[in-house]
Write an enzyme that holds these catalytic residues in place. Structure first.
Site, PDB file in Angstrom:
ATOM      1  N   PHE A  81      42.484  60.115  42.761  1.00 30.13           N
ATOM      2  CA  PHE A  81      42.611  61.132  43.975  1.00 30.13           C
ATOM      3  C   PHE A  81      43.387  62.504  43.515  1.00 30.13           C
ATOM      4  O   PHE A  81      44.203  62.461  42.679  1.00 30.13           O
ATOM      5  CB  PHE A  81      43.735  60.243  44.870  1.00 30.13           C
ATOM      6  CG  PHE A  81      44.085  61.243  46.046  1.00 30.13           C
ATOM      7  CD1 PHE A  81      43.294  61.656  46.974  1.00 30.13           C
ATOM      8  CD2 PHE A  81      45.519  61.126  46.604  1.00 30.13           C
ATOM      9  CE1 PHE A  81      43.393  62.319  47.981  1.00 30.13           C
ATOM     10  CE2 PHE A  81      45.788  61.782  47.559  1.00 30.13           C
ATOM     11  CZ  PHE A  81      44.870  62.438  48.191  1.00 30.13           C
ATOM     12  N   SER A 157      43.948  55.484  38.164  1.00 24.91           N
ATOM     13  CA  SER A 157      44.519  55.269  39.735  1.00 24.91           C
ATOM     14  C   SER A 157      43.044  54.788  40.422  1.00 24.91           C
ATOM     15  O   SER A 157      42.677  53.674  40.224  1.00 24.91           O
ATOM     16  CB  SER A 157      45.015  56.837  40.320  1.00 24.91           C
ATOM     17  OG  SER A 157      45.490  56.379  41.673  1.00 24.91           O
ATOM     18  N   LEU A 158      42.668  55.520  41.409  1.00 30.18           N
ATOM     19  CA  LEU A 158      41.402  55.196  42.075  1.00 30.18           C
ATOM     20  C   LEU A 158      40.184  54.995  41.176  1.00 30.18           C
ATOM     21  O   LEU A 158      39.488  54.232  41.371  1.00 30.18           O
ATOM     22  CB  LEU A 158      40.807  56.181  43.131  1.00 30.18           C
ATOM     23  CG  LEU A 158      41.858  56.281  44.357  1.00 30.18           C
ATOM     24  CD1 LEU A 158      41.184  57.423  45.321  1.00 30.18           C
ATOM     25  CD2 LEU A 158      41.934  55.058  45.155  1.00 30.18           C
ATOM     26  N   ASP A 181      47.263  52.583  35.709  1.00 29.13           N
ATOM     27  CA  ASP A 181      48.176  52.399  36.720  1.00 29.13           C
ATOM     28  C   ASP A 181      47.059  52.648  37.982  1.00 29.13           C
ATOM     29  O   ASP A 181      47.096  53.565  38.901  1.00 29.13           O
ATOM     30  CB  ASP A 181      49.085  53.580  37.181  1.00 29.13           C
ATOM     31  CG  ASP A 181      50.179  53.112  37.965  1.00 29.13           C
ATOM     32  OD1 ASP A 181      50.752  51.901  37.818  1.00 29.13           O
ATOM     33  OD2 ASP A 181      50.894  53.668  38.735  1.00 29.13           O
ATOM     34  N   HIS A 251      53.699  57.494  37.867  1.00 31.06           N
ATOM     35  CA  HIS A 251      52.278  57.105  38.346  1.00 31.06           C
ATOM     36  C   HIS A 251      51.359  57.660  37.270  1.00 31.06           C
ATOM     37  O   HIS A 251      50.429  56.783  36.505  1.00 31.06           O
ATOM     38  CB  HIS A 251      51.591  57.456  39.556  1.00 31.06           C
ATOM     39  CG  HIS A 251      50.404  57.015  40.143  1.00 31.06           C
ATOM     40  ND1 HIS A 251      49.897  55.698  39.839  1.00 31.06           N
ATOM     41  CD2 HIS A 251      49.166  57.771  40.682  1.00 31.06           C
ATOM     42  CE1 HIS A 251      48.745  55.749  40.385  1.00 31.06           C
ATOM     43  NE2 HIS A 251      48.431  56.938  40.785  1.00 31.06           N
TER      44      HIS A 251
END
Length: 453
Positions: A81, A157-158, A181, A251
């Site tokens: 993101f 992430s995504l 993550d 993150h």
């Protein structure tokens, strides 16, 4: 005036030519995020032959690539993101370090148009679409002679879930997926087929660094690494007054830990364990089950340990502590103490070690009080930011942290200090001594073998 116009036009023409020769990651801004962006994916290929200038792969004609060598490993890096539209701060280092570590095809998956939006749910919905587009590219590579076994997708992430969706399309035959993550919001309660899952590749390694906010808490891989328990990373801001770093530091730490593993400064050693608390209590620091390869290491070379995970029920969780800055490695010791107090004592032990030149390093105070009982062994995990190979002296300080009341003594029958990063290093011992509360005791240890321990 005419000459000036010609000169300006020439500059723009040269710049345009450079941009065409060297495609760049899509740069957007907050304005784009506010208005939203339509999904567009481009794949930028880097190899050791074109490490400074990407080749943009043609979506329906991958075979036309000048630099793609299908006999070599193909590594995809997939971002997540992008609420401000900027390029990931880690992208340049990721490219440089991966190419310097191994002769590979490195493909940066740029879906900034589609990830740049203030509407997180819109970006989540685009993940499936990105996976479909990636499958189209991969299919063409396979036709050209590439192997799924040699493909490694690194998703942030995504991007970790995007990699998982691609892996699903090949029934888990993809060589490896690394999740840095993986995003938690919108995925936490989803079934395995709607997120990253251990069956999405032959080997799935995941680093969880922000499980209490932006990351995913539960295991998602063949092995799941939880630095510092998976949250509140050292060196990250503790209050919202620190600005944007408060929200993204934990993150992003998974990415920087992975990058650190590519620098070969030190190995970040991890310990398979049921919980972070058990790890902190020293219950999981014996890696004999992993012999002859010892404990798993974090990052790019984690797959060297995949064959040793067979004795462990899947998923395997591994815990470890880090320092607050690159290269993040800790030098871990196990302090093994047997006391002979008749009364139970609860407290903390702080450790210092000193070399023969007088250099001293101090451990972090253990986060949980230990309970000392007569003739019972207590194991305390402690770590240092730097290594002292030849220890001349050890200092111990016992504290109950009680501000009022009498001071206590801790009577030590035996103390052993074991260096966990290299179990072959000689253990050090001390016998029959007393620690007075809040008073540092410094002594010269002896090799444990001298007393037959």
């Amino acid at each position: 005036m005419l000459k000036l116009c010609f000169f300006i036009c020439l500059i723009y023409w040269v710049k345009s030519e450079e941009e065409q020769k060297c495609p760049q990651f899509t740069h957007l801004n907050i304005g784009d995020a506010l208005s939203g962006t339509e999904l567009h994916v481009q794949l930028l290929l880097y190899t050791r032959e074109n490490h400074d200038c990407a080749e943009k792969l043609i979506e329906h004609n991958v075979a036309a690539s000048e630099y793609l060598n299908k006999t070599k490993k193909i590594v995809f890096v997939i971002h997540g993101f992008r609420p401000t539209g900027s390029a990931p701060v880690w992208l340049g280092n990721m490219k440089k370090l991966l190419l310097s570590s191994e002769d590979i095809n490195l493909i940066i998956v740029d879906w900034n148009r589609g990830a740049t939006t203030v509407n997180y749910i819109a970006a989540v919905k685009n993940c499936r679409k990105v996976a479909e587009i990636l499958k189209n590219y991969v299919d063409q590579m396979l036709v050209g002679g590439a192997s799924l076994d040699s493909m490694h997708m690194i998703g942030v992430s995504l991007g970790a879930h995007v990699a998982g969706f691609v892996g699903q399309k090949y029934n888990g035959k993809l060589g490896r997926i690394t999740g840095l993550d993986p995003a938690g919001p919108s995925f936490t309660r989803e079934p395995p087929e709607r997120r990253l899952d251990p069956t999405d590749a032959q080997f799935v390694d995941v680093i969880h660094s922000d499980i209490d906010v932006l990351g995913f808490k539960k295991p998602l891989g063949t092995i799941d690494f939880y630095p510092n328990g998976g949250m509140d990373q050292p060196g990250c801001p503790k209050t919202v007054f620190s600005g944007a770093q408060f929200f993204k530091c934990d993150h992003q730490r998974a990415v920087f830990l992975f990058l650190s593993s590519l620098k070969n400064k030190c190995d970040i050693i991890t310990y398979p364990c049921d919980s972070y608390l058990d790890y902190k209590r020293g219950k999981c620091v014996d890696c004999d089950a992993f012999q002859p390869m010892s404990c798993p290491v974090l990052g790019y070379h984690a797959d060297r340990w995949k064959k040793m995970l067979i004795p462990y029920s899947s998923p395997t969780k591994a815990y470890f502590d880090t320092s607050d800055k690159d290269p993040f490695c800790m030098h871990n010791y196990l302090l093994d103490i047997t006391t002979w107090n008749k009364s139970i004592r609860r407290g903390f032990i702080k450790v210092k070690i000193m070399d023969y030149a007088g250099n001293t390093v101090e451990s972090q105070m253990n986060s949980e009080a230990s309970t000392f009982q007569q003739y019972k062994r207590v194991k305390i995990l402690t770590g240092f930011h730097q290594d002292i190979e030849k220890i001349a002296k050890i200092s111990l300080t016992f504290s109950t942290k009680n501000l009022i009341g009498p001071k206590h003594k801790l009577r030590i029958l035996q103390m052993k200090l074991k260096y966990l990063n290299n179990p072959k290093r000689l253990q050090l011992c001390r016998y029959d001594f007393v620690l007075m509360e809040d008073t540092e005791l410094t002594f010269k240890p002896i090799p444990c073998s001298e007393r037959g321990t």
